[in-house]
Design an enzyme around this catalytic site. Structure first.
Site, PDB file in Angstrom:
ATOM      1  N   ALA A   8      21.526  16.710 -19.828  1.00 43.98           N
ATOM      2  CA  ALA A   8      21.991  16.650 -18.443  1.00 43.98           C
ATOM      3  C   ALA A   8      20.893  17.023 -17.471  1.00 43.98           C
ATOM      4  CB  ALA A   8      23.175  17.604 -18.267  1.00 43.98           C
TER       5      ALA A   8
ATOM      6  N   ASN B  42      22.661   9.762 -15.857  1.00 46.33           N
ATOM      7  CA  ASN B  42      21.244   9.960 -15.565  1.00 46.33           C
ATOM      8  C   ASN B  42      20.466   8.657 -15.490  1.00 46.33           C
ATOM      9  OD1 ASN B  42      20.887  12.604 -15.098  1.00 46.33           O
ATOM     10  ND2 ASN B  42      20.270  13.160 -17.169  1.00 46.33           N
TER      11      ASN B  42
ATOM     12  N   ASN C  18      20.668  15.620 -10.925  1.00 48.10           N
ATOM     13  CA  ASN C  18      20.553  16.327 -12.203  1.00 48.10           C
ATOM     14  C   ASN C  18      21.035  17.761 -12.087  1.00 48.10           C
ATOM     15  OD1 ASN C  18      18.377  14.187 -12.994  1.00 48.10           O
ATOM     16  ND2 ASN C  18      18.934  15.369 -14.794  1.00 48.10           N
TER      17      ASN C  18
ATOM     18  N   ASP D 183     -16.678   0.455  10.492  1.00 46.88           N
ATOM     19  CA  ASP D 183     -17.731  -0.412  11.022  1.00 46.88           C
ATOM     20  C   ASP D 183     -17.249  -1.013  12.321  1.00 46.88           C
ATOM     21  OD1 ASP D 183     -19.402  -0.318   8.907  1.00 46.88           O
ATOM     22  OD2 ASP D 183     -18.663  -2.150   7.945  1.00 46.88           O
TER      23      ASP D 183
HETATM   24  P1  ATP Z   1     -21.581  -2.498  11.716  1.00 45.33           P
HETATM   25  O1  ATP Z   1     -21.139  -3.688  10.930  1.00 45.33           O
HETATM   26  O2  ATP Z   1     -21.880  -1.326  10.896  1.00 45.33           O
HETATM   27  O3  ATP Z   1     -20.819  -2.289  12.954  1.00 45.33           O
HETATM   28  P2  ATP Z   1     -23.817  -3.922  12.433  1.00 45.33           P
HETATM   29  O4  ATP Z   1     -23.371  -5.065  11.623  1.00 45.33           O
HETATM   30  O5  ATP Z   1     -23.945  -4.087  13.892  1.00 45.33           O
HETATM   31  O6  ATP Z   1     -23.009  -2.692  12.249  1.00 45.33           O
HETATM   32  P3  ATP Z   1     -26.289  -4.082  11.126  1.00 45.33           P
HETATM   33  O7  ATP Z   1     -25.836  -5.341  10.489  1.00 45.33           O
HETATM   34  O8  ATP Z   1     -26.998  -3.066  10.362  1.00 45.33           O
HETATM   35  O9  ATP Z   1     -25.140  -3.340  11.816  1.00 45.33           O
HETATM   36  O10 ATP Z   1     -27.175  -4.519  12.366  1.00 45.33           O
HETATM   37  C1  ATP Z   1     -27.928  -3.598  13.078  1.00 45.33           C
HETATM   38  C2  ATP Z   1     -28.843  -4.328  14.001  1.00 45.33           C
HETATM   39  O11 ATP Z   1     -29.723  -5.135  13.254  1.00 45.33           O
HETATM   40  C3  ATP Z   1     -28.123  -5.258  14.950  1.00 45.33           C
HETATM   41  O12 ATP Z   1     -27.835  -4.625  16.156  1.00 45.33           O
HETATM   42  C4  ATP Z   1     -29.123  -6.358  15.171  1.00 45.33           C
HETATM   43  O13 ATP Z   1     -29.997  -6.033  16.225  1.00 45.33           O
HETATM   44  C5  ATP Z   1     -29.912  -6.373  13.901  1.00 45.33           C
HETATM   45  N1  ATP Z   1     -29.445  -7.422  13.024  1.00 45.33           N
HETATM   46  C6  ATP Z   1     -28.203  -7.655  12.595  1.00 45.33           C
HETATM   47  N2  ATP Z   1     -28.137  -8.696  11.771  1.00 45.33           N
HETATM   48  C7  ATP Z   1     -29.398  -9.155  11.679  1.00 45.33           C
HETATM   49  C8  ATP Z   1     -30.015 -10.217  10.969  1.00 45.33           C
HETATM   50  N3  ATP Z   1     -29.311 -11.025  10.186  1.00 45.33           N
HETATM   51  N4  ATP Z   1     -31.325 -10.388  11.100  1.00 45.33           N
HETATM   52  C9  ATP Z   1     -32.053  -9.573  11.859  1.00 45.33           C
HETATM   53  N5  ATP Z   1     -31.538  -8.555  12.558  1.00 45.33           N
HETATM   54  C10 ATP Z   1     -30.228  -8.341  12.479  1.00 45.33           C
END
Ligand code: ATP
Length: 912
Positions: free
Chosen positions: A313, A753, A725, A359
């Protein structure tokens, strides 16, 4: 000549596709392999050829471990302390029956038989529920099949890795799980984590051009990447050499790393709790037996049966199975809302989350990037057009269309696009980007001014690359064309400008000076302040071995990435639910702030901490400022880890989102690591507890709500089962103490039960997670499953329920017309009272009148079914001998009704 023959024969072996010969792919020259596999490096396979090959080679999926057979699983159901106790009870009942020689066979062995039947039914139900839970988990796991970027019919497309066949041409980049054994054709800075295959913990560098002997060991096959490993750096293109069980991983018969099926802390706690209850019950039973022996009124056999009845029980038999199925169904519901749970404990931890670190890009914003502004030394321009459509004009500061397009813009747009790998593809009526959306925006810009991707790839061949890295925040591609080699660089303005020695102006290039840098950074700030993501572009027309030196600054683009409509509401819900939302981004502080303002994320007095500022702080300082910060900008992945730890040091329960390879440590450290299903790398997904399929912040908040709901439901059904129970135990205990009273049979007790209480408990377990769950603060992580006041309530309700049943038993003994059925009355009341009580349990701490969510159809149905089977057991005459029940007269029914209903006000009063 001899070499050529050897190579040809290796290729020939590949054609015949004998698994043994596939081990030669690493030593086969690239072109011979391509020829042998009848593929084309630029176009890939055709769909038809791929289909034919798939018919031969099968799906690219490793064989799953053989599932345990049903018989073994059935036997496993019997191996619980609980079932063993019940079987012990049956054994005792048989012994008791053996001694009662004068009684009918049913009276002698009925109890034992009934217990055995119940045990078998319980095992079968357990098996079915386990099966359902397992198939729910398997379905979740199948959602996790990685996708591969494959060339088919001359186009790059994204396919499930299951569809790959030998000969497919695939693209790989940092963060990807390698989808098959692939012979590399080109590789840039490629490094692979092969620990799953070779045990080597340091990433291995790969070289597509190396010449290898046929007998080099797998760990040294630098021309190959293997299924089950992950790319940690760089990018590559390659040809699939073998799939599924023909791969190295398949040949050694190992499974791909799967999310381990663990028990959640909750299940472990419940198992411990169950064991404690079991021992307590057995101890009380033993005490009951001892009291009887001391009083010396009855024979030991009947005393033993009493003791067994009590144990049966008091033990909540239905609890483990209902917990398992509730968790599994809850996870399935979460998956429907877009959150795939990879690690079971996350379900429980979700409800305790106090901080969500998210992010920005893609989670709070749409990740649908469009270049809106261009800045070159000469001026600022606006760009028209929507999404990735290659149409839209460039306008000067007065709004007039630029025709012709200034050369400075063409240079900027071409370098931006040439430094990108994104491809825009048609997806039904819309356009979709394969690759990084930021790069998609740059490719689209070039197309708008007359340079579509196809034209660029005809004129320029990429020869070298320094891949993008979210810590460096820039990347470089070196191309070769009729003008020789050119390095194209793009990245955050601070990073790019730091590598520039010249700046492009209307009058040609000149050395860059501090005033230029200041002007550029000011412009970048003013673009970022409007919420634009800013990328600077630079070029070197004569790059040496070091491509990122002596760059000429070309200008900047401002990319719009609108906030998600759903994010604002989700952030508000978090606020109501007592959860702090913190944005962690690699982007510019001002861009982050503009987006945060639009979403209602930041409020007065909040702080923004940028990466360099954070780098200067000690961990103690960081933990001290953490509660005031809403935005961490320009962070590196390593800093993400520090931020998680800082909040954890303050006692917060942290959920953290991530997508890149470098995010994996932070995802693992966070209490709940959340990876992005679409934009996230496979590495991030493997490190996470939860994968969000649509990348939407709102889905994380939905998952928190579901997590809170599942935990609440589990608490509710445990509360329900324990109070029922308790009632049963009180009644059985009291009846046992009164000489001459007929005890409830073990069958009756188990019936209540498992059968009549089981269904409402299950219905409570699958109750919907309503919005009101998000109006209270998170529960404390260390909080017990049931609070002390709930334990008191269980005791009170149990006593009332048991006492009412006993009173009725006593009354019916006196009342002439129902004299023959006191036990049946008590049995029926104890079966029906919990059904009413279930509604009160569903209302939780609130009274049933205050509790306003929609009526639970599942609970209504469960109660109706339970009540019906109970009535059938009592009302249908042929079943009475089986249950050892008697007919109940009108007066008895009245008493049962009153008894059942009285439990409700009694419980409701305890809530006040
Ligand atoms: P989160 O997704 O964390 O918000 P985020 O995507 O903005 O951040 P990152 O992708 O690290 O962060 O980008 C940071 C910086 O790098 C951007 O602000 C941009 O200036 C540069 N960046 C982003 N993507 C590229 C790329 N594909 N090539 C060159 N520079 C880039």
């Amino acid at each position: 000549m001899t070499d050529a023959v050897t190579m040809r024969s290796a290729a020939h072996d590949l054609l015949t596709a004998a698994p043994m010969a596939l081990s030669a792919a690493h030593a086969t020259p690239r072109d011979a392999l391509v020829q042998a596999l009848s593929t084309d490096l630029a176009r890939g396979l055709s769909t038809e050829t791929a289909a034919e090959l798939r018919a031969v080679h099968g799906e690219n999926r490793l064989r799953e471990a053989k599932p345990t057979g049903w018989l073994t699983r059935l036997i496993r159901q019997f191996a619980s302390p609980l079932v063993l106790t019940l079987l012990g009870a049956a054994a005792i009942a048989i012994i008791v029956g053996l001694r009662a020689r004068d009684a009918s066979p049913w009276a002698r062995y009925g109890d034992a038989l009934a217990i055995c039947i119940i045990v078998v039914i319980n095992a079968v139900l357990g098996l079915v529920q386990e099966g359902r839970a397992e198939s729910a988990l398997r379905a979740l796991r199948s959602l996790e099949v990685p996708r591969a970027r494959v060339y088919r019919d001359g186009r790059l497309s994204e396919l499930s890795s299951v569809e790959l066949v030998p000969g497919d041409v695939v693209e790989l980049e940092a963060g990807d799980a390698v989808p098959a054994d692939v012979r590399l054709v080109t590789a840039v800075e490629l490094a692979v984590d092969e620990s799953t295959l070779t045990g080597e913990s340091v990433p291995v560098a790969k070289d597509a051009r190396a010449t290898l002997a046929i007998d080099v060991p797998v760990a040294e096959r630098t021309t190959m990447v293997f299924l089950g490993t992950t790319i940690t750096r760089g990018r590559a293109k390659g040809v699939v050499a073998s799939t599924a069980s023909s791969t190295e991983l398949g040949r050694i018969g190992r499974m791909l790393a799967e999310p381990a099926t663990q028990q959640s802390p909750l299940e472990r706690r419940l198992a411990r709790f169950g064991r404690n209850v079991l021992w307590a019950c057995l101890a009380i039973s033993a005490a009951l037996f001892a009291i009887g022996v001391i009083r010396g009124e009855r024979g030991w056999a009947s005393l033993l049966l009493e003791a067994v009845s009590f144990a049966v029980a008091a033990i909540p038999e239905g609890l483990p199975a209902i917990t398992t199925i509730t968790l599994a169904l809850g996870m399935q519901r979460m998956a429907k809302r877009g959150a795939i749970v990879r690690k079971l404990p996350a379900v429980e931890t979700l409800g305790t989350a106090t901080v969500i670190c998210t992010d920005k890009t893609g989670t709070l914003t749409q990740n649908a990037m469009t270049v809106r502004t261009i800045w070159t030394d000469a001026a600022r321009y606006a760009v028209d057009g929507e999404g990735y459509a290659p149409s839209g004009a460039v306008r000067d500061s007065r709004g007039a269309e630029c025709n012709p397009i200034p050369l400075s813009i063409i240079d900027l747009a071409l370098s931006g696009a040439l430094c990108s790998h994104a491809t825009i593809v048609e997806d039904g009526p819309t356009l979709r980007v394969i690759g990084d959306p930021t790069e998609g925006a740059l490719v689209t810009l070039a197309a708008k001014i007359g340079y579509p991707g196809a034209v660029l790839s005809r004129r320029f061949v990429a020869v070298r690359e320094v891949p993008f890295d979210s810590d460096r925040k820039m990347m470089t591609v070196v191309t070769r064309s009729s003008r020789g080699e050119i390095a194209h660089v793009k990245g955050s303005t601070e990073s790019v400008v730091a590598h520039c020695t010249r700046v492009a102006t209307a009058a040609g290039t000149r050395p860059i000076g501090p005033p230029d840098v200041e002007r550029i950074l000011q412009q970048a700030d003013s673009m970022a302040a409007t919420g634009l993501r800013v990328l600077a572009v630079a070029r070197n027309d004569a790059p040496g071995a070091e491509a990122e030196q002596d760059l000429t600054f070309l200008g900047m683009v401002g990319v719009m990435d609108p906030p998600r409509a759903s994010a604002r509401r989700a952030i508000e819900r978090c606020r109501q639910a007592g959860i702090r939302v913190v944005m962690i981004t690699g982007d510019h502080a001002l861009t982050a702030r503009a987006i945060a303002n639009e979403l209602g994320l930041s409020s007065q007095g909040d702080r923004i901490v940028s990466g360099p500022e954070l780098a200067a702080m000690s961990d103690v300082e960081l933990a001290a400022v953490a509660p005031e910060v809403t935005i961490f900008a320009r962070t590196t992945a390593e800093q993400k880890l520090r931020i998680v730890r800082a909040y954890q040091a303050r006692g917060e329960v942290v959920a953290m989102t991530g997508d890149g390879v470098n995010d994996a440590p932070a995802l693992r450290t966070a209490d709940i690591g959340v990876a992005m299903g679409r934009s996230g790398t496979d590495v991030a997904k493997q490190a996470a507890d939860i994968v969000i399929t649509d990348d939407d912040f709102a889905t994380i908040v939905d998952a928190v709500q579901e997590g809170r709901g599942i935990y609440r439901n589990i608490r509710k059904f445990i509360y329900f089962l324990l109070s029922a129970n308790a009632g049963l135990s009180v009644a059985v205990f009291t009846i046992a103490l009164v000489p001459g009273w007929a005890q409830l049979t073990p069958l009756m007790i188990l019936w209540i039960n498992l059968v009549t209480n089981g269904l409402p408990a299950l219905a409570l377990g699958i109750d919907a997670a309503e919005e009101s769950l998000m109006t209270t603060p998170p529960r404390a992580p260390g909080e017990g499953l049931l609070r002390p006041r709930e334990l008191v309530r269980i005791a009170v309700v149990g006593t009332v329920m048991g006492a009412l049943a006993v009173c009725m038993y006593a009354t019916s003994l006196c009342a002439a017309d129902v004299r023959e059925a006191p036990r049946t009355l008590a049995f029926t009341a104890l079966a029906l009272a919990p059904l009413v009580h279930a509604f009160s349990c569903r209302a939780g701490d609130r009274t049933i009148l205050e509790h306003r969510p929609r009526v639970s159809a599942a609970l209504l149905a469960a109660v109706a079914v339970s009540a019906s089977v109970q009535l059938i057991a009592v009302l249908i005459p042929p079943l009475r001998p089986f249950f050892r029940t008697e007919a109940i007269h009108a007066m008895g029914w009245w008493m049962v009704g009153i008894c059942t209903l009285l439990v409700l006000p009694a419980h409701e009063i305890t809530k006040l």
